[in-house]
Design a protein around this motif. Sequence first.
Motif, mmCIF file in Angstrom:
data_model
loop_
_atom_site.group_PDB
_atom_site.id
_atom_site.type_symbol
_atom_site.label_atom_id
_atom_site.label_comp_id
_atom_site.label_asym_id
_atom_site.label_seq_id
_atom_site.Cartn_x
_atom_site.Cartn_y
_atom_site.Cartn_z
ATOM 1 N N VAL A 14 2.883 -99.583 12.674
ATOM 2 C CA VAL A 14 1.979 -100.010 12.803
ATOM 3 C C VAL A 14 0.632 -99.538 12.998
ATOM 4 C CG1 VAL A 14 0.385 -100.123 15.630
ATOM 5 C CG2 VAL A 14 3.024 -101.128 15.518
ATOM 6 N N THR A 91 -5.855 -98.887 12.177
ATOM 7 C CA THR A 91 -5.178 -99.021 13.198
ATOM 8 C C THR A 91 -5.565 -97.791 14.194
ATOM 9 O OG1 THR A 91 -3.484 -100.355 12.714
ATOM 10 C CG2 THR A 91 -3.181 -99.454 14.904
ATOM 11 N N ILE A 165 1.993 -102.199 21.817
ATOM 12 C CA ILE A 165 1.577 -102.532 21.099
ATOM 13 C C ILE A 165 2.386 -102.341 20.043
ATOM 14 C CG2 ILE A 165 -0.268 -102.980 19.187
ATOM 15 C CD1 ILE A 165 -2.130 -101.794 21.602
ATOM 16 N N PHE A 185 1.569 -106.566 16.588
ATOM 17 C CA PHE A 185 0.807 -106.037 15.751
ATOM 18 C C PHE A 185 0.873 -106.916 14.798
ATOM 19 C CE2 PHE A 185 -0.427 -102.937 12.447
ATOM 20 C CZ PHE A 185 -1.737 -103.051 12.637
ATOM 21 N N LEU A 191 -5.201 -107.164 15.915
ATOM 22 C CA LEU A 191 -5.599 -106.251 16.686
ATOM 23 C C LEU A 191 -6.554 -106.314 17.749
ATOM 24 C CD1 LEU A 191 -3.837 -104.316 19.028
ATOM 25 C CD2 LEU A 191 -3.669 -102.613 17.072
#
Length: 202
Positions: A14, A91, A165, A185, A191
């Motif tokens: 992630v 991210t 997440i 994710f 996202l």
Amino acid sequence: MSEPLPLVFDLGGVLIDWDPRRIYVPALGEAAAAFLLERVCTHTWNLAMDAGRPFDEAIAEKQREWPEHAEAIGWWKTRWTGMLGGPLDGTVALLGRLQAAGHPTYALSNWSAETFPEALARYPFLRTFRDIAISGEAGLVKPDPAFFRLAADRWGIPLAGTVFIDDAPRNVAAAAALGMDALLFTDPGRLQADLARRGFPA
């Protein structure tokens, strides 16, 4: 005025690119690396180390079981840093925007306590979280509901409604079963869209 909603992030997959194929494919080739990761150095075996089993103990046992792969099994420790790629910048940027908007952010990760200090040193953004719960320190791993509850109690946040997440469907399902607003994710763009629909900053 109530505090902005908290968000809980997974780390590997992630925010951090972690992949053991990075060390095994160049050394062994595609087919041999696939065999090793599917049959020898399995997800379940690695998860035991994430839960706190010492690397040396887990590796020695696996080497006795698969002596013909002893050298490559040992790389799980000696070449571990090679499994780490860069931060997933999209991210990480989104994380920064959420923090700038005042949202409390936490991390809940399956990660060995032996290797997590290397990640802390390598990725400065990890220090921007209010707190990080590491499975190797807790002796629990996702998707065990007890790990989620332990972290939420430590942080003083509710499970119900808190955004979670993760890139692993099993972990997302476990979080949803506990009442979390669990998001799978796949990429930073999706996202961002998922969070925007919930009123978070884009």
